[in-house]
Design a protein around this motif. Sequence first.
Motif, PDB file in Angstrom:
ATOM      1  N   SER A  27      -4.997   2.751   9.417  1.00 44.43           N
ATOM      2  CA  SER A  27      -6.230   2.978  10.175  1.00 44.43           C
ATOM      3  C   SER A  27      -6.491   4.456  10.415  1.00 44.43           C
ATOM      4  CB  SER A  27      -6.140   2.237  11.509  1.00 44.43           C
ATOM      5  OG  SER A  27      -7.261   2.502  12.323  1.00 44.43           O
ATOM      6  N   GLN A  28      -5.443   5.226  10.661  1.00 43.52           N
ATOM      7  CA  GLN A  28      -5.629   6.647  10.972  1.00 43.52           C
ATOM      8  C   GLN A  28      -6.124   7.423   9.750  1.00 43.52           C
ATOM      9  OE1 GLN A  28      -2.881   8.631  13.719  1.00 43.52           O
ATOM     10  NE2 GLN A  28      -2.569  10.201  12.168  1.00 43.52           N
ATOM     11  N   GLU A  29      -5.534   7.147   8.597  1.00 36.03           N
ATOM     12  CA  GLU A  29      -5.953   7.823   7.368  1.00 36.03           C
ATOM     13  C   GLU A  29      -7.146   7.140   6.704  1.00 36.03           C
ATOM     14  OE1 GLU A  29      -4.741  10.670   6.107  1.00 36.03           O
ATOM     15  OE2 GLU A  29      -3.429  10.866   7.841  1.00 36.03           O
ATOM     16  N   ARG A  30      -7.502   5.947   7.194  1.00 40.73           N
ATOM     17  CA  ARG A  30      -8.646   5.180   6.687  1.00 40.73           C
ATOM     18  C   ARG A  30      -8.470   4.845   5.204  1.00 40.73           C
ATOM     19  NH1 ARG A  30     -13.009   5.971  10.705  1.00 40.73           N
ATOM     20  NH2 ARG A  30     -14.155   4.531   9.369  1.00 40.73           N
ATOM     21  N   ILE A  31      -7.290   4.389   4.820  1.00 37.39           N
ATOM     22  CA  ILE A  31      -7.059   4.023   3.430  1.00 37.39           C
ATOM     23  C   ILE A  31      -6.375   2.658   3.338  1.00 37.39           C
ATOM     24  CG2 ILE A  31      -7.009   6.330   2.400  1.00 37.39           C
ATOM     25  CD1 ILE A  31      -3.975   6.310   2.633  1.00 37.39           C
ATOM     26  N   LEU A  32      -6.788   1.897   2.326  1.00 33.89           N
ATOM     27  CA  LEU A  32      -6.154   0.632   1.968  1.00 33.89           C
ATOM     28  C   LEU A  32      -5.367   0.893   0.693  1.00 33.89           C
ATOM     29  CD1 LEU A  32      -5.865  -2.469   2.380  1.00 33.89           C
ATOM     30  CD2 LEU A  32      -7.884  -2.730   0.915  1.00 33.89           C
ATOM     31  N   MET A  33      -4.042   0.910   0.797  1.00 31.69           N
ATOM     32  CA  MET A  33      -3.180   1.196  -0.349  1.00 31.69           C
ATOM     33  C   MET A  33      -2.651  -0.108  -0.943  1.00 31.69           C
ATOM     34  SD  MET A  33      -0.947   4.240   1.426  1.00 31.69           S
ATOM     35  CE  MET A  33      -0.817   3.316   2.971  1.00 31.69           C
ATOM     36  N   GLY A  47      -2.581   2.571  -6.187  1.00 31.50           N
ATOM     37  CA  GLY A  47      -3.946   3.026  -5.947  1.00 31.50           C
ATOM     38  C   GLY A  47      -4.305   2.861  -4.493  1.00 31.50           C
ATOM     39  N   GLN A  48      -5.486   3.309  -4.131  1.00 28.54           N
ATOM     40  CA  GLN A  48      -5.935   3.187  -2.753  1.00 28.54           C
ATOM     41  C   GLN A  48      -7.450   3.152  -2.692  1.00 28.54           C
ATOM     42  OE1 GLN A  48      -4.055   6.789  -1.186  1.00 28.54           O
ATOM     43  NE2 GLN A  48      -6.054   7.803  -1.093  1.00 28.54           N
ATOM     44  N   VAL A  49      -7.953   2.601  -1.610  1.00 31.57           N
ATOM     45  CA  VAL A  49      -9.393   2.511  -1.373  1.00 31.57           C
ATOM     46  C   VAL A  49      -9.694   3.213  -0.058  1.00 31.57           C
ATOM     47  CG1 VAL A  49     -11.378   0.975  -1.071  1.00 31.57           C
ATOM     48  CG2 VAL A  49      -9.463   0.275  -2.547  1.00 31.57           C
ATOM     49  N   ARG A  51      -0.643  -7.985  -5.523  1.00 35.51           N
ATOM     50  CA  ARG A  51      -0.221  -6.664  -5.080  1.00 35.51           C
ATOM     51  C   ARG A  51       0.051  -6.698  -3.572  1.00 35.51           C
ATOM     52  NH1 ARG A  51       0.670  -6.311  -9.630  1.00 35.51           N
ATOM     53  NH2 ARG A  51      -0.209  -4.888 -11.191  1.00 35.51           N
ATOM     54  N   TRP A  52       0.880  -5.751  -3.134  1.00 41.08           N
ATOM     55  CA  TRP A  52       1.182  -5.607  -1.699  1.00 41.08           C
ATOM     56  C   TRP A  52       0.247  -4.550  -1.125  1.00 41.08           C
ATOM     57  CZ3 TRP A  52       3.974  -8.144   1.862  1.00 41.08           C
ATOM     58  CH2 TRP A  52       4.209  -7.496   3.090  1.00 41.08           C
ATOM     59  N   PHE A  53      -0.506  -4.911  -0.067  1.00 40.14           N
ATOM     60  CA  PHE A  53      -1.503  -4.019   0.514  1.00 40.14           C
ATOM     61  C   PHE A  53      -1.080  -3.542   1.900  1.00 40.14           C
ATOM     62  CE2 PHE A  53      -3.835  -6.102  -2.775  1.00 40.14           C
ATOM     63  CZ  PHE A  53      -4.864  -5.228  -3.134  1.00 40.14           C
ATOM     64  N   CYS A  54      -1.385  -2.283   2.201  1.00 38.33           N
ATOM     65  CA  CYS A  54      -1.129  -1.683   3.512  1.00 38.33           C
ATOM     66  C   CYS A  54      -2.404  -0.979   3.960  1.00 38.33           C
ATOM     67  CB  CYS A  54       0.001  -0.659   3.439  1.00 38.33           C
ATOM     68  SG  CYS A  54       1.549  -1.292   2.779  1.00 38.33           S
ATOM     69  N   LEU A  55      -2.826  -1.267   5.190  1.00 33.95           N
ATOM     70  CA  LEU A  55      -4.032  -0.643   5.734  1.00 33.95           C
ATOM     71  C   LEU A  55      -3.638   0.371   6.801  1.00 33.95           C
ATOM     72  CD1 LEU A  55      -7.113  -0.438   5.903  1.00 33.95           C
ATOM     73  CD2 LEU A  55      -7.082  -2.378   7.496  1.00 33.95           C
ATOM     74  N   THR A  79       7.149   8.019   5.775  1.00 31.18           N
ATOM     75  CA  THR A  79       6.135   8.341   4.775  1.00 31.18           C
ATOM     76  C   THR A  79       5.711   9.798   4.923  1.00 31.18           C
ATOM     77  OG1 THR A  79       4.223   7.737   6.131  1.00 31.18           O
ATOM     78  CG2 THR A  79       5.261   5.973   4.891  1.00 31.18           C
ATOM     79  N   TYR A  80       5.322  10.386   3.789  1.00 30.89           N
ATOM     80  CA  TYR A  80       4.812  11.751   3.780  1.00 30.89           C
ATOM     81  C   TYR A  80       3.987  11.956   2.521  1.00 30.89           C
ATOM     82  CZ  TYR A  80       8.736  12.681   0.570  1.00 30.89           C
ATOM     83  OH  TYR A  80       9.616  12.657  -0.474  1.00 30.89           O
ATOM     84  N   ASN A  81       3.252  13.035   2.458  1.00 33.33           N
ATOM     85  CA  ASN A  81       2.432  13.355   1.290  1.00 33.33           C
ATOM     86  C   ASN A  81       3.141  14.352   0.396  1.00 33.33           C
ATOM     87  OD1 ASN A  81       0.433  11.724   2.366  1.00 33.33           O
ATOM     88  ND2 ASN A  81      -0.684  13.420   3.304  1.00 33.33           N
ATOM     89  N   THR A  82       3.104  14.099  -0.908  1.00 34.14           N
ATOM     90  CA  THR A  82       3.689  15.014  -1.876  1.00 34.14           C
ATOM     91  C   THR A  82       2.844  14.983  -3.145  1.00 34.14           C
ATOM     92  OG1 THR A  82       5.635  15.519  -3.223  1.00 34.14           O
ATOM     93  CG2 THR A  82       5.326  13.217  -2.645  1.00 34.14           C
ATOM     94  N   ASP A  83       2.389  16.143  -3.567  1.00 33.26           N
ATOM     95  CA  ASP A  83       1.562  16.272  -4.773  1.00 33.26           C
ATOM     96  C   ASP A  83       0.356  15.337  -4.733  1.00 33.26           C
ATOM     97  OD1 ASP A  83       3.351  18.147  -5.821  1.00 33.26           O
ATOM     98  OD2 ASP A  83       4.606  16.572  -6.688  1.00 33.26           O
ATOM     99  N   GLY A  84      -0.256  15.246  -3.552  1.00 28.61           N
ATOM    100  CA  GLY A  84      -1.466  14.436  -3.422  1.00 28.61           C
ATOM    101  C   GLY A  84      -1.221  12.943  -3.335  1.00 28.61           C
ATOM    102  N   GLN A  85       0.041  12.505  -3.263  1.00 30.31           N
ATOM    103  CA  GLN A  85       0.375  11.089  -3.162  1.00 30.31           C
ATOM    104  C   GLN A  85       1.148  10.801  -1.895  1.00 30.31           C
ATOM    105  OE1 GLN A  85       2.321  10.731  -7.212  1.00 30.31           O
ATOM    106  NE2 GLN A  85       1.177   8.818  -7.222  1.00 30.31           N
ATOM    107  N   ARG A  86       1.032   9.574  -1.406  1.00 29.84           N
ATOM    108  CA  ARG A  86       1.836   9.128  -0.277  1.00 29.84           C
ATOM    109  C   ARG A  86       3.182   8.632  -0.798  1.00 29.84           C
ATOM    110  NH1 ARG A  86       0.419   6.673   4.724  1.00 29.84           N
ATOM    111  NH2 ARG A  86      -1.553   7.769   4.495  1.00 29.84           N
TER     112      ARG A  86
END
Length: 364
Positions: free
Chosen positions: A281-287, A299-301, A275-279, A200-207
């Motif tokens: 912990s390091q980035e503190r996001i629920l995708m 989306g993400q929370v 939906r398939w969810f991934c948590l 995984t990596y970030n590109t244009d503000g997205q994972r």
Amino acid sequence: MMERDSNKTVLLELQRAAGTGNSRCADCGMPDPEWASYKLGIFICLNCSGIHRNLPQISRVKSLRLDFWENDLIEFMKKHGNLCAKAKYEAKVPPYYYIPQFCDCSVLKEQWIRAKYEREEFVATRKTIDPLCSREGFLWKRGRENRHFRKRWFLLSAREGVMKYYTKEFGGPKAIISIENLNAMFQTDKIQHAHGLQITYNTDGQRRNLFVYHESGKEIVDWFNAIRAARYHYLRTTFPNVPEPELIPRITRNYIKEGYMEKTGPKQKEPFKVRWFCLDSQERILMYFKKPLDAFAQGQVLIGTMDEGYEVRAGVPQGVRVKKKPAITVVTPMREFVFICENEKEQREWIDALNGVIAKPLTG
């Protein structure tokens, strides 16, 4: 029979003896190992014993309880043990090298065992390999659109601080990935391949997710540790004052919880969709993704702290009607997110995982 019972008693006493390290598997750390290698003098778990059976020139295994142990083997085990073996075979494990635990996938454990005993990569007399050298080669990558796996050329350079992959023999790279936000984790079940790796990596503000594998277990684990070496170099250079015990967990990470849930829209009146969810912990996001192998999240929370007004509750807000299934509500300062779980076990696991992130202090 008396000798058999006596030797079994001695073995079990050795397994429990303080200061020997024998109470946990020498290779994966599983508590109370009930097997042993009588050529290496180590106590190991059932799963690791299966790997050792494939190395007959180096290791021979027996059950502590079920097999007969001759007196000379008992004496050998007395003179050795797990800490003794670690001092020899793990003398020079690089700080970036991932040491698998019993919950990790088989390919990680097999290659760790082979690296230690078969190839003796970490013995004191082994010449240290420069972890900053580039790595390049083919990996099978899943296509974003057609979803078939195709051979792609990958290049990793810690010195340049990038990872690239190419879709054509000639021409520029399809993607240039900064090591700053690069992550890798084994996802054998999700990818449905014993050597499946998620990058995984970030590109244009997205994972962005890449799903790859290699036919060779050694090759895919070498890629994983090469990525970790590059990440270690980046973190060590960027944060020179951070103590190593704090740095190591930040090299790569697994999601602390993944799975299906159903979600509704912000008005909480829209139909629930699976939906398939991934948590993370390091980035503190629920995708959340439409499917587990999607390249991008829908989306993400953001998951903040309790002091900031974040909370997770069992059940749903008043006035919201859902199926007769367990549900959770994630409370944020902006809105409440309602998710339906597959069962009560999943509900408890999601609540525990989310509470773990909420309880974590924010880091700079």
